[in-house]
Design a protein around this motif. Structure first.
Motif, PDB file in Angstrom:
ATOM      1  N   THR A 140      57.697  82.235  56.108  1.00 15.52           N
ATOM      2  CA  THR A 140      58.929  83.039  56.022  1.00 15.52           C
ATOM      3  C   THR A 140      60.159  82.223  56.445  1.00 15.52           C
ATOM      4  OG1 THR A 140      57.691  85.079  56.313  1.00 15.52           O
ATOM      5  CG2 THR A 140      60.046  85.177  56.788  1.00 15.52           C
ATOM      6  N   VAL A 163      68.555  87.023  65.308  1.00 16.38           N
ATOM      7  CA  VAL A 163      68.173  88.191  66.101  1.00 16.38           C
ATOM      8  C   VAL A 163      66.675  88.390  65.906  1.00 16.38           C
ATOM      9  CG1 VAL A 163      68.740  90.564  66.709  1.00 16.38           C
ATOM     10  CG2 VAL A 163      70.450  89.165  65.528  1.00 16.38           C
ATOM     11  N   ARG A 165      62.852  86.904  68.180  1.00 15.80           N
ATOM     12  CA  ARG A 165      62.280  85.643  68.710  1.00 15.80           C
ATOM     13  C   ARG A 165      60.763  85.597  68.549  1.00 15.80           C
ATOM     14  NH1 ARG A 165      62.636  86.624  75.287  1.00 15.80           N
ATOM     15  NH2 ARG A 165      62.212  88.832  75.208  1.00 15.80           N
ATOM     16  N   SER A 166      60.277  86.173  67.446  1.00 18.12           N
ATOM     17  CA  SER A 166      58.822  86.155  67.248  1.00 18.12           C
ATOM     18  C   SER A 166      58.350  84.741  66.928  1.00 18.12           C
ATOM     19  CB  SER A 166      58.408  87.102  66.117  1.00 18.12           C
ATOM     20  OG  SER A 166      58.796  86.563  64.877  1.00 18.12           O
ATOM     21  N   VAL A 169      58.664  84.215  62.951  1.00 21.51           N
ATOM     22  CA  VAL A 169      59.969  84.137  62.268  1.00 21.51           C
ATOM     23  C   VAL A 169      61.048  83.515  63.163  1.00 21.51           C
ATOM     24  CG1 VAL A 169      61.677  85.314  60.842  1.00 21.51           C
ATOM     25  CG2 VAL A 169      59.372  86.260  60.972  1.00 21.51           C
ATOM     26  N   SER A 189      65.458  91.577  72.524  1.00 21.52           N
ATOM     27  CA  SER A 189      65.686  92.942  73.016  1.00 21.52           C
ATOM     28  C   SER A 189      66.430  92.990  74.357  1.00 21.52           C
ATOM     29  CB  SER A 189      64.351  93.686  73.138  1.00 21.52           C
ATOM     30  OG  SER A 189      63.547  93.074  74.112  1.00 21.52           O
ATOM     31  N   ARG A 190      66.433  91.894  75.103  1.00 22.60           N
ATOM     32  CA  ARG A 190      67.156  91.907  76.394  1.00 22.60           C
ATOM     33  C   ARG A 190      68.519  91.232  76.301  1.00 22.60           C
ATOM     34  NH1 ARG A 190      61.971  92.336  78.896  1.00 22.60           N
ATOM     35  NH2 ARG A 190      60.865  93.021  77.057  1.00 22.60           N
ATOM     36  N   LEU A 194      74.883  92.279  72.080  1.00 14.01           N
ATOM     37  CA  LEU A 194      74.464  91.712  70.786  1.00 14.01           C
ATOM     38  C   LEU A 194      75.594  91.704  69.743  1.00 14.01           C
ATOM     39  CD1 LEU A 194      72.062  90.554  69.136  1.00 14.01           C
ATOM     40  CD2 LEU A 194      71.497  92.916  68.525  1.00 14.01           C
ATOM     41  N   ALA A 207      65.754  89.319  62.163  1.00 11.16           N
ATOM     42  CA  ALA A 207      64.292  89.442  62.032  1.00 11.16           C
ATOM     43  C   ALA A 207      63.799  90.287  63.196  1.00 11.16           C
ATOM     44  CB  ALA A 207      63.632  88.063  62.036  1.00 11.16           C
ATOM     45  N   VAL A 208      64.046  91.578  63.095  1.00 13.88           N
ATOM     46  CA  VAL A 208      63.822  92.484  64.218  1.00 13.88           C
ATOM     47  C   VAL A 208      62.738  93.527  63.908  1.00 13.88           C
ATOM     48  CG1 VAL A 208      64.960  94.066  65.827  1.00 13.88           C
ATOM     49  CG2 VAL A 208      66.283  92.239  64.783  1.00 13.88           C
ATOM     50  N   GLY A 209      62.846  94.152  62.737  1.00 15.81           N
ATOM     51  CA  GLY A 209      61.943  95.250  62.412  1.00 15.81           C
ATOM     52  C   GLY A 209      62.511  96.594  62.813  1.00 15.81           C
ATOM     53  N   ARG A 210      63.856  96.711  62.789  1.00 16.09           N
ATOM     54  CA  ARG A 210      64.515  97.993  63.071  1.00 16.09           C
ATOM     55  C   ARG A 210      65.519  98.276  61.963  1.00 16.09           C
ATOM     56  NH1 ARG A 210      65.102  99.882  68.689  1.00 16.09           N
ATOM     57  NH2 ARG A 210      63.312  99.010  69.772  1.00 16.09           N
ATOM     58  N   ASP A 241      66.962  94.938  58.207  1.00 20.15           N
ATOM     59  CA  ASP A 241      67.446  95.105  59.581  1.00 20.15           C
ATOM     60  C   ASP A 241      68.966  95.157  59.634  1.00 20.15           C
ATOM     61  OD1 ASP A 241      64.860  95.010  60.514  1.00 20.15           O
ATOM     62  OD2 ASP A 241      64.919  92.889  61.047  1.00 20.15           O
TER      63      ASP A 241
HETATM   64  P1  NDP Z   1      58.306  91.135  65.935  1.00 19.82           P
HETATM   65  O1  NDP Z   1      58.127  92.585  66.228  1.00 19.82           O
HETATM   66  O2  NDP Z   1      57.230  90.194  66.244  1.00 19.82           O
HETATM   67  O3  NDP Z   1      59.632  90.644  66.683  1.00 19.82           O
HETATM   68  C1  NDP Z   1      60.790  91.398  66.674  1.00 19.82           C
HETATM   69  C2  NDP Z   1      61.845  90.736  67.501  1.00 19.82           C
HETATM   70  O4  NDP Z   1      63.000  91.565  67.503  1.00 19.82           O
HETATM   71  C3  NDP Z   1      61.449  90.509  68.961  1.00 19.82           C
HETATM   72  O5  NDP Z   1      61.815  89.215  69.362  1.00 19.82           O
HETATM   73  C4  NDP Z   1      62.245  91.577  69.708  1.00 19.82           C
HETATM   74  O6  NDP Z   1      62.662  91.182  70.999  1.00 19.82           O
HETATM   75  C5  NDP Z   1      63.461  91.710  68.836  1.00 19.82           C
HETATM   76  N1  NDP Z   1      64.097  93.010  69.033  1.00 19.82           N
HETATM   77  C6  NDP Z   1      63.515  94.218  69.044  1.00 19.82           C
HETATM   78  N2  NDP Z   1      64.432  95.174  69.289  1.00 19.82           N
HETATM   79  C7  NDP Z   1      65.607  94.556  69.446  1.00 19.82           C
HETATM   80  C8  NDP Z   1      66.916  94.994  69.735  1.00 19.82           C
HETATM   81  N3  NDP Z   1      67.198  96.271  69.916  1.00 19.82           N
HETATM   82  N4  NDP Z   1      67.888  94.069  69.835  1.00 19.82           N
HETATM   83  C9  NDP Z   1      67.631  92.759  69.649  1.00 19.82           C
HETATM   84  N5  NDP Z   1      66.400  92.285  69.373  1.00 19.82           N
HETATM   85  C10 NDP Z   1      65.402  93.167  69.279  1.00 19.82           C
HETATM   86  O7  NDP Z   1      58.736  91.076  64.401  1.00 19.82           O
HETATM   87  P2  NDP Z   1      58.554  89.909  63.302  1.00 19.82           P
HETATM   88  O8  NDP Z   1      59.360  88.725  63.672  1.00 19.82           O
HETATM   89  O9  NDP Z   1      57.142  89.763  62.970  1.00 19.82           O
HETATM   90  O10 NDP Z   1      59.253  90.648  62.060  1.00 19.82           O
HETATM   91  C11 NDP Z   1      60.605  91.021  62.101  1.00 19.82           C
HETATM   92  C12 NDP Z   1      60.934  91.754  60.815  1.00 19.82           C
HETATM   93  O11 NDP Z   1      60.761  90.862  59.728  1.00 19.82           O
HETATM   94  C13 NDP Z   1      60.034  92.952  60.509  1.00 19.82           C
HETATM   95  O12 NDP Z   1      60.799  93.932  59.829  1.00 19.82           O
HETATM   96  C14 NDP Z   1      58.997  92.392  59.574  1.00 19.82           C
HETATM   97  O13 NDP Z   1      58.449  93.369  58.709  1.00 19.82           O
HETATM   98  C15 NDP Z   1      59.848  91.423  58.797  1.00 19.82           C
HETATM   99  N6  NDP Z   1      59.081  90.332  58.205  1.00 19.82           N
HETATM  100  C16 NDP Z   1      59.324  90.076  56.896  1.00 19.82           C
HETATM  101  C17 NDP Z   1      58.670  89.062  56.268  1.00 19.82           C
HETATM  102  C18 NDP Z   1      58.993  88.795  54.846  1.00 19.82           C
HETATM  103  O14 NDP Z   1      58.253  88.114  54.184  1.00 19.82           O
HETATM  104  N7  NDP Z   1      60.128  89.307  54.336  1.00 19.82           N
HETATM  105  C19 NDP Z   1      57.654  88.248  56.942  1.00 19.82           C
HETATM  106  C20 NDP Z   1      57.550  88.525  58.365  1.00 19.82           C
HETATM  107  C21 NDP Z   1      58.230  89.557  58.947  1.00 19.82           C
HETATM  108  P3  NDP Z   1      61.626  90.929  72.216  1.00 19.82           P
HETATM  109  O15 NDP Z   1      61.023  89.583  71.935  1.00 19.82           O
HETATM  110  O16 NDP Z   1      62.506  90.922  73.413  1.00 19.82           O
HETATM  111  O17 NDP Z   1      60.633  92.035  72.171  1.00 19.82           O
END
Ligand code: NDP
Length: 285
Positions: A140, A163, A165-166, A169, A189-190, A194, A207-210, A241
């Motif tokens: 990705t 945005v 830190r997985s 991604v 998230s912390r 932002l 790359a958050v998932g929200r 996102d």
């Molecule tokens: P993860 O759940 O592993 O990581 C999400 C990250 O977002 C974490 O670092 C988390 O912080 C951070 N986060 C969560 N809430 C907030 C907030 N309110 N403010 C700021 N940061 C926040 O997700 P992935 O990296 O695996 O995936 C992210 C998105 O990308 C998802 O929607 C997924 O479906 C999509 N994706 C898409 C792909 C594609 O091919 N298009 C491939 C892979 C993923 P913290 O570390 O502090 O918890």
């Protein structure tokens, strides 16, 4: 006017090149091969696996799927990986994540031979990325970098805000942008304030998932916006996102969801598999 970054079109062009590379490899007796391992019945994983297989077939890559029941023991999975490591027709091994809870994901990923780790998740490959000597780059983030290359965005000297830190991604993307001489800020998230961090960015990558959490008025005029997020809203609708409509007002260029980063991910899996096959054929890359 805001430019739409068409991931489908970029992916199609890259896949054309990949197919040509496959044809050239087959002509010298090396058919690229990918093994996909799926444990359990997770519906989303099944969809991803079938998409990967179709993409392999379309590119002329040999693919084999190993579907294992959810109760598969870790030792059985390790034995399968060992046999795939030793199978000379297989250039890439992909274990679809997530794995069932009784299986230690890290242990499984570490069992894959780094030279066949086309997902780029093995610690050896992660380390090589950190030191700036990548072997396989995760699909990705690599797809996002190919998008920049394709639309002619130079990262040198740019302020990039990521945005998320997985390990799959956000973190690898930060390393890749750093290698291209961007100044990178990773938010999570912390992170405090932002909106202010995002507003300072020349390039924003979410790359958050929200769903639509990055608001349009956070985006600096002329910024480039890459939305990695895929969120299902309701029965059928997919959103990213980033609030796409509102962000498009200030963005110089933006990826849609769907049709942005998504098509690039599988394309880079094919790319890495072919890269591995090229190495098997003796090419020094
Ligand atoms: P993860 O759940 O592993 O990581 C999400 C990250 O977002 C974490 O670092 C988390 O912080 C951070 N986060 C969560 N809430 C907030 C907030 N309110 N403010 C700021 N940061 C926040 O997700 P992935 O990296 O695996 O995936 C992210 C998105 O990308 C998802 O929607 C997924 O479906 C999509 N994706 C898409 C792909 C594609 O091919 N298009 C491939 C892979 C993923 P913290 O570390 O502090 O918890």
């Amino acid at each position: 006017m805001t430019k739409l970054i068409d991931g489908k079109a970029i992916a199609a062009e890259l896949r054309g090149q990949i197919s040509a590379d496959v044809t050239a490899l087959v002509a010298i007796g090396v058919t690229p091969g990918l093994a996909v391992v799926l444990v359990g019945e997770d519906p989303a994983s099944r969809v991803y696996v079938s998409m990967k297989e179709k993409a392999c077939a379309a590119a002329g890559i040999y693919s084999v799927e190993h579907k294992l029941p959810v109760e598969t023991a870790q030792t059985e999975l390790l034995a399968l990986i060992d046999s795939l490591n030793n199978n000379e027709n297989i250039d890439g091994i992909l274990v679809q994540l997530p794995l069932p809870e009784h299986i230690d994901e890290a242990k499984i990923l570490e069992a894959i031979l780094p030279a066949k780790d086309v997902d780029g998740f093995h610690p050896y490959n992660v380390g090589r990325l950190v030191t700036g000597h990548p072997v396989f780059q995760p699909c990705t983030p690599y797809g996002v970098m190919k998008m920049f290359e394709h639309i002619g965005v130079e990262l040198k000297g740019k302020d990039v805000v990521i945005v998320g830190r997985s390990n799959i991604v956000g973190k690898p993307l930060a390393l890749m942008c750093l290698a291209e001489h961007a100044t990178v800020t990773i938010c999570h998230s912390r992170t405090v304030d932002l909106p202010r961090k995002v507003a300072a960015a020349d390039i924003v990558i979410a790359a958050v998932g929200r769903p639509e959490m990055v608001k349009g008025d956070w985006i600096k005029k002329g910024a480039i916006v890459i939305d990695v997020g895929v969120n299902r809203v309701g029965e059928k609708k997919l959103v990213g996102d980033v609030d796409f409509a509102a962000a498009s007002i200030n963005a110089a260029a933006i990826t849609p969801v769907p049709g942005g980063v998504g098509p690039m991910t599988i394309t880079m899996l094919l790319y890495n598999t072919v890269l591995s096959a090229k190495r098997r054929s003796g090419q020094k890359i």
